[in-house]
Design a protein around this motif. Structure first.
Motif, PDB file in Angstrom:
ATOM      1  N   UNK A  49       0.873  -1.172   0.000  1.00  0.00           N
ATOM      2  CA  UNK A  49       0.000   0.000   0.000  1.00  0.00           C
ATOM      3  C   UNK A  49       0.909   1.221   0.000  1.00  0.00           C
ATOM      4  N   UNK A  50       0.934   1.908  -1.129  1.00  0.00           N
ATOM      5  CA  UNK A  50       1.749   3.116  -1.236  1.00  0.00           C
ATOM      6  C   UNK A  50       0.928   4.206  -1.911  1.00  0.00           C
ATOM      7  N   UNK A  51       1.602   5.250  -2.364  1.00  0.00           N
ATOM      8  CA  UNK A  51       0.877   6.365  -2.964  1.00  0.00           C
ATOM      9  C   UNK A  51       0.189   5.984  -4.267  1.00  0.00           C
ATOM     10  N   UNK A  52       0.603   4.874  -4.880  1.00  0.00           N
ATOM     11  CA  UNK A  52      -0.026   4.434  -6.122  1.00  0.00           C
ATOM     12  C   UNK A  52      -1.296   3.629  -5.872  1.00  0.00           C
ATOM     13  N   UNK A  53      -1.384   2.967  -4.730  1.00  0.00           N
ATOM     14  CA  UNK A  53      -2.556   2.176  -4.431  1.00  0.00           C
ATOM     15  C   UNK A  53      -2.242   0.943  -3.620  1.00  0.00           C
ATOM     16  N   UNK A  54      -3.184  -0.027  -3.618  1.00  0.00           N
ATOM     17  CA  UNK A  54      -3.093  -1.232  -2.808  1.00  0.00           C
ATOM     18  C   UNK A  54      -2.974  -2.450  -3.716  1.00  0.00           C
ATOM     19  N   UNK A  55      -2.293  -3.487  -3.202  1.00  0.00           N
ATOM     20  CA  UNK A  55      -2.235  -4.772  -3.897  1.00  0.00           C
ATOM     21  C   UNK A  55      -2.703  -5.867  -2.955  1.00  0.00           C
ATOM     22  N   UNK A  56      -3.654  -6.667  -3.426  1.00  0.00           N
ATOM     23  CA  UNK A  56      -4.198  -7.788  -2.674  1.00  0.00           C
ATOM     24  C   UNK A  56      -3.846  -9.064  -3.421  1.00  0.00           C
ATOM     25  N   UNK A  57      -3.321 -10.072  -2.717  1.00  0.00           N
ATOM     26  CA  UNK A  57      -3.074 -11.373  -3.325  1.00  0.00           C
ATOM     27  C   UNK A  57      -4.193 -12.305  -2.871  1.00  0.00           C
ATOM     28  N   UNK A  58      -5.126 -12.649  -3.781  1.00  0.00           N
ATOM     29  CA  UNK A  58      -6.254 -13.503  -3.401  1.00  0.00           C
ATOM     30  C   UNK A  58      -5.842 -14.962  -3.298  1.00  0.00           C
ATOM     31  N   UNK A  59      -6.832 -15.809  -3.078  1.00  0.00           N
ATOM     32  CA  UNK A  59      -6.569 -17.239  -2.929  1.00  0.00           C
ATOM     33  C   UNK A  59      -5.955 -17.831  -4.184  1.00  0.00           C
ATOM     34  N   UNK A  60      -6.471 -17.472  -5.330  1.00  0.00           N
ATOM     35  CA  UNK A  60      -5.960 -17.946  -6.608  1.00  0.00           C
ATOM     36  C   UNK A  60      -5.905 -16.774  -7.567  1.00  0.00           C
ATOM     37  N   UNK A  61      -5.171 -16.934  -8.634  1.00  0.00           N
ATOM     38  CA  UNK A  61      -5.120 -15.905  -9.651  1.00  0.00           C
ATOM     39  C   UNK A  61      -4.061 -14.862  -9.379  1.00  0.00           C
ATOM     40  N   UNK A  62      -4.052 -13.861 -10.237  1.00  0.00           N
ATOM     41  CA  UNK A  62      -3.048 -12.810 -10.151  1.00  0.00           C
ATOM     42  C   UNK A  62      -3.367 -11.825  -9.033  1.00  0.00           C
ATOM     43  N   UNK A  63      -2.343 -11.098  -8.544  1.00  0.00           N
ATOM     44  CA  UNK A  63      -2.598 -10.037  -7.563  1.00  0.00           C
ATOM     45  C   UNK A  63      -3.570  -8.998  -8.117  1.00  0.00           C
ATOM     46  N   UNK A  64      -4.344  -8.416  -7.224  1.00  0.00           N
ATOM     47  CA  UNK A  64      -5.333  -7.404  -7.586  1.00  0.00           C
ATOM     48  C   UNK A  64      -4.820  -6.048  -7.120  1.00  0.00           C
ATOM     49  N   UNK A  65      -4.644  -5.120  -8.060  1.00  0.00           N
ATOM     50  CA  UNK A  65      -4.218  -3.764  -7.712  1.00  0.00           C
ATOM     51  C   UNK A  65      -5.399  -2.821  -7.828  1.00  0.00           C
ATOM     52  N   UNK A  66      -5.523  -1.891  -6.890  1.00  0.00           N
ATOM     53  CA  UNK A  66      -6.567  -0.880  -6.993  1.00  0.00           C
ATOM     54  C   UNK A  66      -6.036   0.454  -6.486  1.00  0.00           C
ATOM     55  N   UNK A  67      -6.287   1.516  -7.212  1.00  0.00           N
ATOM     56  CA  UNK A  67      -5.940   2.849  -6.711  1.00  0.00           C
ATOM     57  C   UNK A  67      -6.679   3.131  -5.409  1.00  0.00           C
ATOM     58  N   UNK A  68      -6.022   3.832  -4.518  1.00  0.00           N
ATOM     59  CA  UNK A  68      -6.625   4.094  -3.201  1.00  0.00           C
ATOM     60  C   UNK A  68      -7.955   4.816  -3.322  1.00  0.00           C
ATOM     61  N   UNK A  69      -8.093   5.690  -4.314  1.00  0.00           N
ATOM     62  CA  UNK A  69      -9.327   6.471  -4.442  1.00  0.00           C
ATOM     63  C   UNK A  69     -10.536   5.602  -4.789  1.00  0.00           C
ATOM     64  N   UNK A  70     -10.288   4.372  -5.277  1.00  0.00           N
ATOM     65  CA  UNK A  70     -11.398   3.472  -5.612  1.00  0.00           C
ATOM     66  C   UNK A  70     -11.764   2.533  -4.469  1.00  0.00           C
TER      67      UNK A  70
END
Length: 341
Positions: A49-70
């Motif tokens: 979690x930085x100024x660009x946004x957050x990254x979540x690693x789910x159970x399967x699949x690729x990491x999910x990135x989302x801008x903080x504003x979303x």
């Protein structure tokens, strides 16, 4: 399109950057359809979690990135519950091959069904030939090829000897040539055992943070790297290699090294535990079992049902810890050092 307020103005966002490394549930604004917002949910480990946004690693699949504003909502959620399941049926030879994938040497080369491994001398496991099956050469020639391969790299020629599992002719020849080193137990358990941990582990588990790579703080507690830059580089490659690797850390006080660390590699039905280290001044507080519990829960979330680890036969303290988590010995191995010439 509707505007999205900063995180601080959203009462449903109950996570912040201090929660990096924990399992979280987040809701994000994905799109607008007919001027109506469409949201998507993700559950997984918050890895950044930085100024660009957050990254979540789910159970399967690729990491999910989302801008903080979303980010619309977020909260910390409990570790995934590891359910009781039978131990996977895997023989010693195949389990040892799985272990090799979870500790991949920097350099690997086949010799028939054997695997020559080198990693600048970082651990015998990554600097020995895994002699499973047949080498495709008469045994004297195969051992000579092993000696030459390691000599060319300035390394001693170690052979990993499995019991049971290694070819009897190889075992007899190695016994004749020299003594064995570092007898090691390979121990297995249903994953639900380490996932439960010890009694009263809820607080300890809450202190554990997960990451996909070993950072400098983690490495400062791991005691097997040393000061040689080449060895450190090889260690980073080995430690970060494997099918699905997770590193656990219990942070220390600000500016201080971690109190405890651990590593887990998930490979199908099996999860390998290793590098479980606790600072001397933080021992007897349940941190080792808390680290293993969080790693085991993540492994269960990715579909594993069996746990295994490798512990030197003389490490009575670690063996007692693993006994309490349901581990029993599957097989053993040791290293044989080939004489030069």
């Amino acid at each position: 399109m509707a505007s999205v307020n900063p995180v601080g103005d959203r009462p449903e966002v109950r996570i912040d950057r201090s929660d990096v490394g924990r399992r979280v549930s987040v809701r994000r604004l994905a799109e607008f359809v007919d001027d109506r917002p469409v949201f998507r949910d993700s559950i997984g480990v918050l890895t950044s979690w930085d100024d660009h946004g957050l990254t979540i690693v789910p159970r399967t699949g690729d990491p999910v990135f989302l801008p903080e504003k979303l980010l619309v909502a977020g909260k910390v959620v409990p570790p995934f519950p590891a359910r009781r399941a039978p131990l996977p049926v895997t023989g010693p030879v195949e389990l040892q091959r799985i272990a090799g994938r979870g500790w991949p040497a920097v350099e690997q080369e086949p010799l028939g069904e054997w695997t020559l491994r080198a990693a600048a001398g970082f651990t015998r496991r990554a600097n020995s030939v895994q002699a499973l099956g047949e080498p495709g050469l008469p045994l004297p020639q195969a051992l000579a090829a092993v000696r030459d391969w390691y000599a060319a790299r300035g390394l001693p020629a170690y052979v990993e000897v499995l019991s049971p599992g290694s070819p009897p002719a190889l075992v007899a020849e190695l016994d004749r040539l020299g003594a064995g080193y570092a007898p090691t137990l390979v121990r297995t358990a249903p994953l639900a055992g380490p996932a439960r941990g010890g009694a009263g582990q809820a607080e300890g588990r809450g202190r554990v943070r997960l990451a996909r790579t070993a950072d400098d703080g983690w490495l400062s507690v791991y005691r097997r790297v040393g000061d040689d830059p080449a060895v450190e580089e090889a260690a980073r490659q080995v430690l970060n290699g494997g099918p699905s690797v997770w590193f656990a850390t219990v942070p220390g006080a600000p500016g201080q090294p971690p109190l405890a660390i651990g590593r887990c590699v998930i490979d199908g039905a099996w999860a390998c535990f290793g590098a479980i280290e606790v600072q001397p001044y933080a021992r007897r507080a349940g941190l080792a079992t808390a680290v293993m519990a969080v790693l085991a829960s993540r492994a269960a979330e990715e579909g594993a049902s069996g746990a295994y680890l490798q512990v030197e036969a003389e490490n009575a303290g670690a063996i007692a810890l693993y006994d309490g988590l349901g581990f029993t010995t599957s097989h053993t191995y040791h290293y044989a050092l080939l004489p030069q010439g």
